[in-house]
Enzyme design. Structure first.
Site, mmCIF file in Angstrom:
data_model
loop_
_atom_site.group_PDB
_atom_site.id
_atom_site.type_symbol
_atom_site.label_atom_id
_atom_site.label_comp_id
_atom_site.label_asym_id
_atom_site.label_seq_id
_atom_site.Cartn_x
_atom_site.Cartn_y
_atom_site.Cartn_z
ATOM 1 N N THR A 139 0.847 -1.198 0.000
ATOM 2 C CA THR A 139 0.000 0.000 0.000
ATOM 3 C C THR A 139 0.877 1.241 0.000
ATOM 4 O O THR A 139 2.076 1.156 -0.294
ATOM 5 C CB THR A 139 -0.986 -0.034 1.200
ATOM 6 O OG1 THR A 139 -1.906 1.045 1.079
ATOM 7 C CG2 THR A 139 -0.288 0.055 2.545
ATOM 8 N N ASN A 140 0.312 2.399 0.288
ATOM 9 C CA ASN A 140 1.115 3.617 0.354
ATOM 10 C C ASN A 140 0.648 4.462 1.527
ATOM 11 O O ASN A 140 -0.293 4.091 2.225
ATOM 12 C CB ASN A 140 1.031 4.369 -0.979
ATOM 13 C CG ASN A 140 -0.381 4.751 -1.279
ATOM 14 O OD1 ASN A 140 -0.987 5.518 -0.548
ATOM 15 N ND2 ASN A 140 -0.939 4.187 -2.337
ATOM 16 N N ARG A 141 1.276 5.615 1.727
ATOM 17 C CA ARG A 141 1.098 6.329 2.989
ATOM 18 C C ARG A 141 -0.012 7.372 2.983
ATOM 19 O O ARG A 141 -0.071 8.194 3.883
ATOM 20 C CB ARG A 141 2.424 6.965 3.397
ATOM 21 C CG ARG A 141 3.441 5.948 3.851
ATOM 22 C CD ARG A 141 4.809 6.576 3.976
ATOM 23 N NE ARG A 141 4.813 7.731 4.846
ATOM 24 C CZ ARG A 141 5.736 8.679 4.811
ATOM 25 N NH1 ARG A 141 6.721 8.608 3.950
ATOM 26 N NH2 ARG A 141 5.669 9.697 5.636
#
Ligand code: C5P
Length: 397
Positions: free
Chosen positions: A210-212
């Site tokens: 995923t990402n932030r």
């Protein structure tokens, strides 16, 4: 920025057991920068003393129609001129019915009759009373006269029963007040789709890619659009933020789930804002069992580009994308705008001070289909959202 800042609100408290919760409400209003004056009915004073509200509001509490303390003007007239909005919270069945028939036998009802300000009613009562046909008719009458309602909620009542009639959560009341007091209604009737947050792709039953992204920018865009009168659907990936008031939220996790929900809402939408940080890659094959920790390589494939798919069937919809870049790379963002057939792309430069995931501010550049670019200063995300909507409304004209 905050539609409640420096507003003058009259809180009318009537005789419900929920009157004690109005104290907390007054406190929250003042925290939001609101000047509050409290008017209590006689029955309300059986539950809470005026002194409580005097301390919490920082103003005298008004209780009596017939007393003129050192002034010549009756209070229902001077208060009617002072208040920019009247909030009746909690509102009893008795008081609602009194308003519906135009009675003015105490200060609060006289004030409601004399004032031209918007009025918001937050009922609290036993569920039997709330479901009573006469009361329903009286609520309808008030709505027809332009009164707005928030609540009641469903849940445990003072009697211990479960049902509808509970005084709504304070954040709901604040949400509704912001919606009413937001000065612009230039998105009225527009159907708007906003996507926000991150998507997650499974690597195995335990781990994800995923990402932030926090979702803050997208949630702000959805909230401001709703305040401005838009009918907003927010398709959100995992996020810790509370749902924006008045927005239909659809929660998803993976890119494929987001694609499905977003394409459904896309059909009905006039304006689409793809603010979601969609995971760019996913695992080409997801095993049913947890991967061995010694496995050091992953076989990845691209996720479907949702926005590009929308661009292919754009018609007269207004399409906005986001481009997250390390650097103010206008050319790269413009290329994405062309490839995805967008009207506007919002370039988000991560290397700028005040831009990024965990911060409340953002620094963006608007890049238009017709070649214009417009850098915006560093602003809180809510204000960035306001500027973006200002420009979109101008472009739609
Ligand atoms: O191509 P890039 O990922 O930089 O484009 C960003 C824009 O495209 C964003 O608006 C994002 O929401 C959207 N996007 C998408 N589907 C993807 C990847 C990005 O809709 N798989």
């Amino acid at each position: 920025m905050n539609p409640l800042m420096d507003k003058r609100i009259i809180v009318g408290v009537t005789g419900s057991i929920a009157a004690y919760k109005a104290g907390e409400l007054v406190r929250e209003l003042r925290k939001q920068g609101v000047a509050v004056k409290v008017v209590m009915t006689e029955a309300a004073q059986e539950f809470v003393r005026p002194l409580t509200f005097q301390v919490l509001s920082g103003n005298p509490v008004y209780t009596n129609l017939f007393r003129l303390e050192g002034q010549w003007e009756p209070e229902h007239i001077s208060l009617a001129q002072w208040g920019e909005l009247i909030l009746i919270a909690p509102a009893t069945a008795n008081f609602i019915s009194k308003l519906a028939s135009g009675l003015a036998d105490d200060l609060l009802s006289s004030l409601c009759l004399a004032s031209q300000a918007p009025k918001l009613v937050s009922p609290a009562m036993n569920s039997g009373m709330w479901e009573n046909e006469v009361l329903k008719l009286n609520c309808k009458r008030l709505r027809d006269f332009g009164f707005q309602f928030v609540g009641p909620g469903y849940g445990e009542l003072a009697s211990g029963e479960i049902g509808k009639g509970r005084f709504v959560e304070i954040r709901e009341i604040l949400g509704k007040l912001k919606e009413i007091l937001y000065p612009k209604k230039d998105l009225l009737g527009k159907r708007i789709l906003v996507t926000a947050g991150r998507t997650e792709e499974d690597l195995d039953p335990v781990r994800i890619l995923t990402n932030r992204s926090s979702g803050r920018m997208g949630y702000s865009l959805a909230q401001v659009a709703e305040w401005r009168g838009g009918k907003v659907t927010l398709v959100s990936g995992p996020s810790n933020l509370s749902p924006p008031f008045g927005v239909k939220v659809q929660r998803v996790r993976t890119t494929e789930e987001m694609r499905k929900r977003a394409l459904e809402a896309f059909k009905e939408a006039d304006i689409v804002v793809m603010a979601a940080a969609v995971a760019d890659f996913r695992s080409a094959e997801v095993p049913g069992e947890k991967l061995n920790r010694r496995r050091m390589s992953l076989n990845l494939e691209s996720t479907p580009d949702i926005l590009k798919e929308m661009g292919g069937k754009k018609n007269d919809k207004f399409l906005i994308g986001f481009a997250l870049e390390s650097g103010t790379n206008v050319e790269r963002a413009r290329k994405k705008l062309v490839e995805k057939n967008l009207d506007l792309i919002v370039l988000n430069d991560l290397t700028q001070e005040g831009a990024g995931f965990e911060v409340e501010t953002n620094v963006v550049t608007l890049i238009w289909e017709d070649g214009r670019t417009e850098p915006l200063p560093k602003l809180p995300k809510l204000e960035v959202a306001e500027r973006i909507w200002d420009r979109i409304v101008e472009a739609l004209r």
